[in-house]
Design a protein around this motif. Structure first.
Motif, PDB file in Angstrom:
ATOM      1  N   ASP A 103      11.363  23.052 -34.308  1.00 31.33           N
ATOM      2  CA  ASP A 103      10.898  23.911 -33.216  1.00 31.33           C
ATOM      3  C   ASP A 103      10.574  25.320 -33.715  1.00 31.33           C
ATOM      4  O   ASP A 103       9.690  25.989 -33.166  1.00 31.33           O
ATOM      5  N   ALA A 104      11.292  25.772 -34.746  1.00 33.37           N
ATOM      6  CA  ALA A 104      11.054  27.116 -35.281  1.00 33.37           C
ATOM      7  C   ALA A 104       9.837  27.178 -36.200  1.00 33.37           C
ATOM      8  O   ALA A 104       9.371  28.270 -36.530  1.00 33.37           O
ATOM      9  N   GLY A 105       9.325  26.009 -36.616  1.00 31.23           N
ATOM     10  CA  GLY A 105       8.182  25.958 -37.536  1.00 31.23           C
ATOM     11  C   GLY A 105       8.642  25.990 -38.975  1.00 31.23           C
ATOM     12  O   GLY A 105       8.954  27.061 -39.514  1.00 31.23           O
ATOM     13  N   VAL A 106       8.702  24.834 -39.618  1.00 34.13           N
ATOM     14  CA  VAL A 106       9.357  24.730 -40.924  1.00 34.13           C
ATOM     15  C   VAL A 106       8.623  25.522 -42.008  1.00 34.13           C
ATOM     16  O   VAL A 106       9.257  26.139 -42.863  1.00 34.13           O
ATOM     17  N   SER A 107       7.298  25.531 -41.997  1.00 32.87           N
ATOM     18  CA  SER A 107       6.555  26.212 -43.067  1.00 32.87           C
ATOM     19  C   SER A 107       6.747  27.719 -43.026  1.00 32.87           C
ATOM     20  O   SER A 107       7.059  28.355 -44.031  1.00 32.87           O
ATOM     21  N   ASP A 108       6.583  28.323 -41.832  1.00 31.58           N
ATOM     22  CA  ASP A 108       6.752  29.776 -41.717  1.00 31.58           C
ATOM     23  C   ASP A 108       8.206  30.171 -41.937  1.00 31.58           C
ATOM     24  O   ASP A 108       8.487  31.198 -42.566  1.00 31.58           O
ATOM     25  N   LEU A 109       9.132  29.380 -41.415  1.00 38.25           N
ATOM     26  CA  LEU A 109      10.554  29.664 -41.590  1.00 38.25           C
ATOM     27  C   LEU A 109      10.917  29.666 -43.064  1.00 38.25           C
ATOM     28  O   LEU A 109      11.620  30.558 -43.550  1.00 38.25           O
ATOM     29  N   HIS A 126       3.782   4.290 -55.836  1.00 38.15           N
ATOM     30  CA  HIS A 126       3.324   2.909 -56.028  1.00 38.15           C
ATOM     31  C   HIS A 126       3.910   1.988 -54.952  1.00 38.15           C
ATOM     32  O   HIS A 126       4.294   0.855 -55.233  1.00 38.15           O
ATOM     33  N   ARG A 127       3.988   2.522 -53.709  1.00 35.12           N
ATOM     34  CA  ARG A 127       4.416   1.709 -52.571  1.00 35.12           C
ATOM     35  C   ARG A 127       3.376   1.812 -51.449  1.00 35.12           C
ATOM     36  O   ARG A 127       3.641   2.338 -50.375  1.00 35.12           O
ATOM     37  N   PRO A 128       2.155   1.324 -51.698  1.00 33.75           N
ATOM     38  CA  PRO A 128       1.116   1.422 -50.673  1.00 33.75           C
ATOM     39  C   PRO A 128       1.377   0.544 -49.465  1.00 33.75           C
ATOM     40  O   PRO A 128       0.698   0.666 -48.450  1.00 33.75           O
ATOM     41  N   ASP A 129       2.365  -0.361 -49.569  1.00 32.34           N
ATOM     42  CA  ASP A 129       2.686  -1.238 -48.444  1.00 32.34           C
ATOM     43  C   ASP A 129       3.472  -0.528 -47.359  1.00 32.34           C
ATOM     44  O   ASP A 129       3.645  -1.071 -46.267  1.00 32.34           O
ATOM     45  N   LEU A 130       3.968   0.699 -47.637  1.00 33.35           N
ATOM     46  CA  LEU A 130       4.778   1.438 -46.674  1.00 33.35           C
ATOM     47  C   LEU A 130       4.026   2.669 -46.180  1.00 33.35           C
ATOM     48  O   LEU A 130       3.086   3.151 -46.822  1.00 33.35           O
ATOM     49  N   ASN A 131       4.451   3.164 -45.029  1.00 29.47           N
ATOM     50  CA  ASN A 131       3.887   4.406 -44.511  1.00 29.47           C
ATOM     51  C   ASN A 131       4.269   5.573 -45.416  1.00 29.47           C
ATOM     52  O   ASN A 131       5.299   5.542 -46.094  1.00 29.47           O
ATOM     53  N   GLN A 132       3.432   6.604 -45.396  1.00 31.03           N
ATOM     54  CA  GLN A 132       3.608   7.729 -46.313  1.00 31.03           C
ATOM     55  C   GLN A 132       3.712   9.038 -45.535  1.00 31.03           C
ATOM     56  O   GLN A 132       3.215   9.172 -44.417  1.00 31.03           O
ATOM     57  N   VAL A 133       4.350  10.018 -46.177  1.00 30.81           N
ATOM     58  CA  VAL A 133       4.329  11.397 -45.717  1.00 30.81           C
ATOM     59  C   VAL A 133       4.088  12.264 -46.950  1.00 30.81           C
ATOM     60  O   VAL A 133       4.573  11.956 -48.044  1.00 30.81           O
ATOM     61  N   VAL A 134       3.288  13.314 -46.795  1.00 33.95           N
ATOM     62  CA  VAL A 134       2.874  14.148 -47.931  1.00 33.95           C
ATOM     63  C   VAL A 134       3.589  15.486 -47.860  1.00 33.95           C
ATOM     64  O   VAL A 134       3.792  16.045 -46.770  1.00 33.95           O
ATOM     65  N   LEU A 135       3.994  15.991 -49.016  1.00 34.79           N
ATOM     66  CA  LEU A 135       4.598  17.315 -49.121  1.00 34.79           C
ATOM     67  C   LEU A 135       3.749  18.171 -50.058  1.00 34.79           C
ATOM     68  O   LEU A 135       3.555  17.816 -51.224  1.00 34.79           O
ATOM     69  N   GLN A 136       3.228  19.285 -49.538  1.00 36.81           N
ATOM     70  CA  GLN A 136       2.511  20.259 -50.349  1.00 36.81           C
ATOM     71  C   GLN A 136       3.494  21.354 -50.744  1.00 36.81           C
ATOM     72  O   GLN A 136       4.200  21.887 -49.888  1.00 36.81           O
ATOM     73  N   LEU A 137       3.515  21.676 -52.024  1.00 33.19           N
ATOM     74  CA  LEU A 137       4.519  22.602 -52.541  1.00 33.19           C
ATOM     75  C   LEU A 137       3.849  23.665 -53.405  1.00 33.19           C
ATOM     76  O   LEU A 137       2.916  23.366 -54.151  1.00 33.19           O
ATOM     77  N   MET A 138       4.356  24.888 -53.290  1.00 30.27           N
ATOM     78  CA  MET A 138       3.882  25.983 -54.134  1.00 30.27           C
ATOM     79  C   MET A 138       5.100  26.679 -54.736  1.00 30.27           C
ATOM     80  O   MET A 138       6.051  27.006 -54.030  1.00 30.27           O
ATOM     81  N   THR A 139       5.099  26.858 -56.055  1.00 28.75           N
ATOM     82  CA  THR A 139       6.229  27.475 -56.734  1.00 28.75           C
ATOM     83  C   THR A 139       5.767  28.691 -57.522  1.00 28.75           C
ATOM     84  O   THR A 139       4.597  28.790 -57.899  1.00 28.75           O
ATOM     85  N   GLU A 140       6.716  29.631 -57.760  1.00 21.45           N
ATOM     86  CA  GLU A 140       6.388  30.727 -58.675  1.00 21.45           C
ATOM     87  C   GLU A 140       6.570  30.210 -60.101  1.00 21.45           C
ATOM     88  O   GLU A 140       7.259  29.223 -60.335  1.00 21.45           O
ATOM     89  N   ASN A 141       5.973  30.869 -61.060  1.00 22.28           N
ATOM     90  CA  ASN A 141       5.792  30.246 -62.374  1.00 22.28           C
ATOM     91  C   ASN A 141       6.880  30.564 -63.390  1.00 22.28           C
ATOM     92  O   ASN A 141       6.779  30.104 -64.523  1.00 22.28           O
ATOM     93  N   GLU A 142       7.914  31.310 -63.023  1.00 16.94           N
ATOM     94  CA  GLU A 142       8.949  31.623 -64.009  1.00 16.94           C
ATOM     95  C   GLU A 142      10.184  30.751 -63.841  1.00 16.94           C
ATOM     96  O   GLU A 142      10.599  30.060 -64.768  1.00 16.94           O
ATOM     97  N   GLY A 187      10.507  28.520 -61.179  1.00 13.16           N
ATOM     98  CA  GLY A 187      10.189  27.304 -60.434  1.00 13.16           C
ATOM     99  C   GLY A 187      10.700  27.323 -59.010  1.00 13.16           C
ATOM    100  O   GLY A 187      10.893  26.267 -58.403  1.00 13.16           O
ATOM    101  N   ILE A 188      10.924  28.523 -58.435  1.00 13.71           N
ATOM    102  CA  ILE A 188      11.386  28.630 -57.051  1.00 13.71           C
ATOM    103  C   ILE A 188      10.243  28.235 -56.116  1.00 13.71           C
ATOM    104  O   ILE A 188       9.155  28.824 -56.188  1.00 13.71           O
ATOM    105  N   PRO A 189      10.432  27.256 -55.228  1.00 14.24           N
ATOM    106  CA  PRO A 189       9.379  26.937 -54.261  1.00 14.24           C
ATOM    107  C   PRO A 189       9.217  28.099 -53.278  1.00 14.24           C
ATOM    108  O   PRO A 189      10.200  28.528 -52.668  1.00 14.24           O
ATOM    109  N   VAL A 190       8.014  28.601 -53.137  1.00 14.32           N
ATOM    110  CA  VAL A 190       7.773  29.713 -52.223  1.00 14.32           C
ATOM    111  C   VAL A 190       7.057  29.265 -50.956  1.00 14.32           C
ATOM    112  O   VAL A 190       6.953  30.033 -49.998  1.00 14.32           O
ATOM    113  N   PHE A 191       6.580  28.030 -50.943  1.00 13.63           N
ATOM    114  CA  PHE A 191       5.895  27.524 -49.757  1.00 13.63           C
ATOM    115  C   PHE A 191       5.986  26.013 -49.744  1.00 13.63           C
ATOM    116  O   PHE A 191       5.902  25.364 -50.785  1.00 13.63           O
ATOM    117  N   MET A 192       6.202  25.453 -48.558  1.00 11.73           N
ATOM    118  CA  MET A 192       6.186  24.003 -48.382  1.00 11.73           C
ATOM    119  C   MET A 192       5.477  23.688 -47.072  1.00 11.73           C
ATOM    120  O   MET A 192       5.569  24.450 -46.110  1.00 11.73           O
TER     121      MET A 192
END
Length: 525
Positions: A84-90, A144-160, A162-167
């Motif tokens: 409800d709070a919005g996971v990406s912005d939070l 390699h499981r095309p027989d199942l439903n999928q969900v995608v995660l887009q991730l952005m990390t800083e380069n030193e 490896g802290i994820p800064v956006f999901m």
């Protein structure tokens, strides 16, 4: 580390808690899930009270919390509140605070995406236009499981560190090209303002004309791999052997050449790189594959020579089909068609008898031309990186290559999330909205893991101290997982239901606790 980063406090400040009803705040529930996820115990991430039955919850999460308070209902409501709070912005605002707290320079951001397969139908049969959440459905599976439903995660990390800064969770049937464009269009300005990063790094999925124009309009510097299916890139690699290459400073086996490009109407510099070590390895692999393929095609020709046809034209057509389907082998001469008489009676026919019909067999000799091998080897070890940083003094070939190699940070994050010990390669929750929230909790686990690992390595070097690795040799760059493993066997001894003593601490464990500071010592005192 969760306390140092103030994860619970941040979430509780952003989300209203019905504290009169709950024994556990939403922030505390999230921290409990993070600890469970980083326990590497072989249990699912959406946890249950059994995990905390033998844990000192008062020390880890908060006073007055008991194991039975951390049940499925409490955690489910916490996941609903996160959604409800919005996971990406939070998550974004928390990640910015973490990067600033750790004083990371954040020179570049690395963008990538992956998929997880999901057990269950969820909303896979619903119309995606009617949904307010992600559409969990069939799509390209990196697992390699095309027989199942999928969900995608887009991730952005800083380069030193490896802290994820956006999901950003996404529907199971989206592709990286579309997602990257949406992230750049809707969120890139926030990253630049908050983190002051100069470069955006991504793989070939970002190298699309429309995406490059979006980046150029926002004056965002990028580094991307150029896909070799682009005409200009294919031509450049095709004539690479005739290009004069220079050694890359700081990289022993790398050589490069620089050429200008205006792909997508964006001024760029293309760097053609040659990795000689990789080229030798790929040559061995190519030779094995070519030998296997050519032997298969030769066996197919041998089988064809034993097959009977009713007429000569059919035999020649079958040979022509083999030649067309053969990728490597080709005929050295015109095929020979042999006509064999057939008789209906048994035994040897009389010399003056006429055959009932004839069968036709085709024979040929095949070989692999040296030109095919040379053509296949011509592009091995070559790849192209592109950047719109036109200032050659600011970004030279060695720095460009090292910055692009930081893409391994985000790829390493995906390997962490898909680790068998982490057990989230397959997800199951009651609602798709909770899947989105669970992806945020998974990313928080990765954040805490990367932050701990960075702090430990940084403090060991800063204080000139060492920690024994798996081979019992001193090192200053242990993995966080190895440190977690070394902290097994520590217990809290309670005397007369009042006094508590931490027992089982060893010297190497105290090394880690002391370099991290007083707040960590208080947990183990």
């Amino acid at each position: 580390m969760c306390r140092e980063l103030k994860i619970a406090e941040y979430i509780d400040a952003r989300i209203t808690n019905d504290s009169d009803v709950r024994n556990v705040t939403i922030g505390q529930a999230v921290v409990a899930m993070i600890i469970n996820g980083l326990g590497f115990t072989g249990q699912t991430l959406y946890m249950f009270p059994d995990f905390y039955e033998d844990k000192p919850i008062n020390r880890l999460i908060g006073e007055g919390i008991q194991a039975e308070h951390l049940n499925d209902k409490v955690l489910g409501r916490a996941l609903d509140s996160l959604y409800d709070a919005g996971v990406s912005d939070l998550y974004l605002h928390l990640a910015v605070k973490v990067v600033n707290h750790l004083k990371l320079p954040c020179k570049a951001l690395n963008l990538d995406g992956t998929s997880f397969h999901v057990d269950g139908d969820y909303n896979s049969n619903d119309d995606p236009d009617d949904l307010k959440c992600i559409h969990i459905c069939r799509g390209y599976s990196r697992d390699h499981r095309p027989d199942l439903n999928q969900v995608v995660l887009q991730l952005m990390t800083e380069n030193e560190a490896g802290i994820p800064v956006f999901m950003a969770p996404a529907s199971g049937n989206v592709n990286d090209k579309t997602c990257f464009q949406e992230i750049i269009k809707n969120h890139l300005s926030c990253f630049r303002a908050a983190l002051n990063s100069r470069y955006l790094v991504a793989d070939a999925a970002m190298y699309v004309a429309e995406t490059l124009q979006l980046l150029d309009d926002q004056k965002q510097r990028f580094i991307s791999r150029v896909p070799l299916n682009i005409k200009d890139a294919k031509q450049l690699v095709g004539k690479a052997s005739a290009v004069s290459l220079k050694p890359v400073e700081g990289y022993e086996d790398y050589y490069f050449a620089q050429v200008p490009s205006t792909y997508g109407d964006v001024q760029q510099r293309w760097f053609l790189f040659l990795n000689k070590k990789r080229r030798l390895s790929e040559q061995k692999t190519l030779i094995r594959k070519m030998e296997k393929q050519s032997l298969k095609e030769a066996r197919d020709l041998e089988k064809l020579s034993k097959k009977a046809f009713l007429c000569e034209d059919d035999a020649l057509q079958a040979f022509a089909l083999w030649q067309k389907q053969s990728k490597l082998c080709q005929s050295g001469a015109e095929p020979e068609v042999i006509r064999k008489p057939c008789y209906s009676g048994k035994g040897r026919p009389p010399s003056d008898s006429k055959p009932d019909h004839f069968e036709y067999f085709v024979h040929g000799v095949c070989f692999v031309a040296c030109e095919k091998k040379e053509h296949a080897q011509a592009s091995l070890g070559y790849f192209i990186l592109s950047t719109n940083e036109l200032d050659q003094n600011r970004l030279h070939a060695g720095e460009l290559l090292s910055t692009y190699k930081s893409q391994q940070q985000v790829e390493g994050g995906f390997r962490f999330l898909k680790s068998p010990d982490f057990l989230v390669s397959s997800l199951y929750l009651k609602k798709p909205e909770r899947i989105e929230s669970l992806l945020m909790v998974m990313t928080l686990c990765l954040m805490v893991y990367a932050a701990i690992q960075h702090r430990i390595r940084h403090e060991l070097k800063k204080q000139s101290r060492v920690f024994p690795n798996q081979k019992k040799k001193p090192c200053q760059n242990p993995t966080a997982r190895w440190v977690f493993f070394c902290f097994q066997g520590i217990n809290v001894l309670t005397v007369n239901n009042q006094e508590q003593h931490v027992v089982g601490l060893k010297e190497k464990q105290w090394t880690i606790i002391q370099i991290l500071g007083i707040s960590y010592e208080s947990v183990y005192s």
